[in-house]
Design an enzyme around this catalytic site. Sequence first.
Site, PDB file in Angstrom:
ATOM      1  N   GLY A  47     -27.366 -72.544  15.706  1.00  0.00           N
ATOM      2  CA  GLY A  47     -27.159 -72.325  14.291  1.00  0.00           C
ATOM      3  C   GLY A  47     -25.861 -71.586  14.041  1.00  0.00           C
ATOM      4  N   GLN A  58     -21.831 -71.076  12.259  1.00  0.00           N
ATOM      5  CA  GLN A  58     -20.577 -71.777  12.013  1.00  0.00           C
ATOM      6  C   GLN A  58     -19.631 -71.596  13.210  1.00  0.00           C
ATOM      7  OE1 GLN A  58     -19.314 -71.431   7.825  1.00  0.00           O
ATOM      8  NE2 GLN A  58     -21.272 -70.453   7.378  1.00  0.00           N
ATOM      9  N   HIS A  86     -15.144 -67.072  21.607  1.00  0.00           N
ATOM     10  CA  HIS A  86     -15.548 -66.406  22.843  1.00  0.00           C
ATOM     11  C   HIS A  86     -14.329 -66.275  23.733  1.00  0.00           C
ATOM     12  CE1 HIS A  86     -19.679 -66.655  21.717  1.00  0.00           C
ATOM     13  NE2 HIS A  86     -19.781 -67.952  21.875  1.00  0.00           N
ATOM     14  N   GLY A 111     -26.349 -66.224  17.397  1.00  0.00           N
ATOM     15  CA  GLY A 111     -26.695 -67.624  17.129  1.00  0.00           C
ATOM     16  C   GLY A 111     -27.706 -68.091  18.156  1.00  0.00           C
ATOM     17  N   GLY A 140     -27.494 -66.911  22.060  1.00  0.00           N
ATOM     18  CA  GLY A 140     -27.831 -65.499  21.985  1.00  0.00           C
ATOM     19  C   GLY A 140     -26.843 -64.687  21.193  1.00  0.00           C
ATOM     20  N   ILE A 141     -26.235 -63.659  21.841  1.00  0.00           N
ATOM     21  CA  ILE A 141     -25.352 -62.738  21.128  1.00  0.00           C
ATOM     22  C   ILE A 141     -23.980 -62.698  21.796  1.00  0.00           C
ATOM     23  CG2 ILE A 141     -27.343 -61.305  20.515  1.00  0.00           C
ATOM     24  CD1 ILE A 141     -26.243 -59.182  22.471  1.00  0.00           C
ATOM     25  N   SER A 142     -22.970 -62.300  21.014  1.00  0.00           N
ATOM     26  CA  SER A 142     -21.653 -61.998  21.577  1.00  0.00           C
ATOM     27  C   SER A 142     -21.209 -60.673  20.974  1.00  0.00           C
ATOM     28  CB  SER A 142     -20.645 -63.112  21.290  1.00  0.00           C
ATOM     29  OG  SER A 142     -20.520 -63.363  19.908  1.00  0.00           O
ATOM     30  N   CYS A 189     -17.601 -67.368  11.362  1.00  0.00           N
ATOM     31  CA  CYS A 189     -18.906 -67.471  10.701  1.00  0.00           C
ATOM     32  C   CYS A 189     -18.784 -67.801   9.221  1.00  0.00           C
ATOM     33  CB  CYS A 189     -19.712 -66.189  10.895  1.00  0.00           C
ATOM     34  SG  CYS A 189     -19.993 -65.778  12.629  1.00  0.00           S
TER      35      CYS A 189
END
EC number: 2.3.1.181
Length: 254
Positions: free
Chosen positions: A94, A96, A100, A170, A181-183, A199
């Site tokens: 999910g 936008q 990374h 996301g 997961g997360i960043s 996003c």
Amino acid sequence: MVMEALTLDGDACETSNKLIRADARPVEWIISADPVPYPFALEAMRTRAAAIAAGEAPEAIWLLEHPPLYTAGTSALPQDLLSDRFPVYDAGRGGQYTYHGPGQRVAYVMLDLTQRGRDIRCLVRGLEGWVIDTLAAHNISGARRDGRIGVWVKRPDKGPLKEDKIAAIGVRVSKWVTFHGISLNVMPDLGHYDGIVPCGITDQGVTSFEDLGQLVSMPEVDSVLRRAFEGRFGPTVSASEEGLVSSGAHSQVA
């Protein structure tokens, strides 16, 4: 299922223990020392999530860094990609566009929600709380914002209503097993965000530990992330990344 912006019942999630497994089975805690190519990470997550759903593998948290790249979520708008300076990947999660790269701690979360309440809203709330707890241990005040998934830091130095995003979230859920997961921005090159509208948000910025004057190493952040995770999700056990997928899959994708 993919995770989009959700209206969360915060009180119910914070006061329940549904995110902790009743059987206290530990989650494998995996850290990759070298940058991981994004296609390999996607394949590894999908393989592990399928194995978890089939009851053939334990849950896992995978900490890593990626080479510089952009990912597009299911709601990404073409006009929000401003530059092709880095490779762009369809993430299948999910949200936008996001960035990374080195200096950013990515934590891929492969959890079995059949053992953790089957509540995606509480999962997202728990992931945000995990980041907020980690930031608090480093004297950074992070917060949730209604209608905006992720964790935010107020920036009065930039203006009375300004705030920056320090962590993106996301998640995708298949057969009640999560992946992605997360960043969390520790010390990335924040200039790399200039190639996207992060996003889809144009009126706020991005920040990092380093940008906020907190100079910490990735191992230090990892240690706090682990303690904070265990406080919200239960015990972990150290494991090797070799267990994520077979060696044959690694050679085909890496």
